[in-house]
Write a protein that holds these residues in place. Structure first.
Motif: not given
Length: 247
Positions: A173-200
């Protein structure tokens, strides 16, 4: 990359849910109930092997006992035969009589020795039978314990699956509210950096790498447009601005 601030902050919700899903997966891999079942499986395997060895040992002792008892019976038969000859007066010469009496005495000694061997074998068999009985009891107890442990594992796993299902639904539900390009970047970074793609960004510190940003970095982020997706210069994760960012 551009993304509305609300979408960037929503990305933190996705990250939190992904982190929670990761914890559930870790708990599934390290369930103490599963570890106990594995340990009991190993113990059951050991007990079954030991029981099989005990059965083999008993079978060997039984063969040994039958052989010894057969030897006793053969000696007893010969002794009885010679004794009947002696009692019937079928021996005529003193020399033959002496020889027969000597043979009977020898056979009786041999019979006594063989009977001692049989007794020793019977004692060993009793000890082997006790060991086998003990192993059988242990196997039955371990089997019952394993069944109880399996029930606990199944219950714990069901709870984890239910929790995972709920988290996954919230994540979708939360991911459906996020633009595809931003979600794709997050997913890529999450895979690269130990499960954390975005941080406050909190009080001038990246919550991803836990490092404080320099004054120049904070100044650059402060002047960036609100819809600009910024990255941490240290860990390269998406850095999400919030009211607690300290800008």
């Amino acid at each position: 990359m551009k993304a509305e601030p609300v979408h960037q902050r929503r990305l933190l919700d996705v990250q939190d849910l992904d982190t929670a899903l990761g914890r559930v997966a870790h708990r599934r891999r390290t369930m103490p109930e599963a570890t106990q079942v594995q340990e009991l499986d190993a113990r059951l395997s050991e007990l079954r092997d030991a029981l099989a060895a005990a059965d083999t040992a008993l079978a060997d002792i039984d063969r040994e006992q039958r052989k010894a008892e057969s030897d006793v019976e053969q000696v007893r038969t010969r002794t009885d035969r010679d004794s009947r000859r002696l009692d019937a007066g079928q021996v005529s010469s003193p020399k033959e009589l002496e020889s027969l009496q000597s043979e009977i005495d020898s056979l009786r000694r041999r019979q006594s020795e063989l009977e001692e061997i049989v007794l020793e074998i019977m004692e060993r068999r009793e000890a082997a039978e006790e060991r086998r009985s003990g192993l059988q009891r242990e196997l039955e107890e371990a089997t019952a314990t394993r069944a109880t442990a399996e029930e606990r594992r199944a219950a714990a796993l069901a709870e984890l699956k239910a929790e995972e299902s709920e988290l996954q639904q919230q994540r979708e539900q939360a991911a459906a509210e996020i633009p595809d390009d931003l979600l794709a970047l997050y997913t890529k970074l999450r895979d690269q950096y130990a499960g954390v793609g975005a941080a406050a960004l909190r009080q001038g510190r990246c919550e991803g790498c836990k490092l404080a940003l320099s004054t120049a970095e904070l100044s650059e982020i402060r002047t960036a447009l609100s819809d600009e997706v910024v990255r941490c210069e240290q860990c390269r994760r998406i850095l999400v601005r919030t009211p607690e960012s300290g800008l």
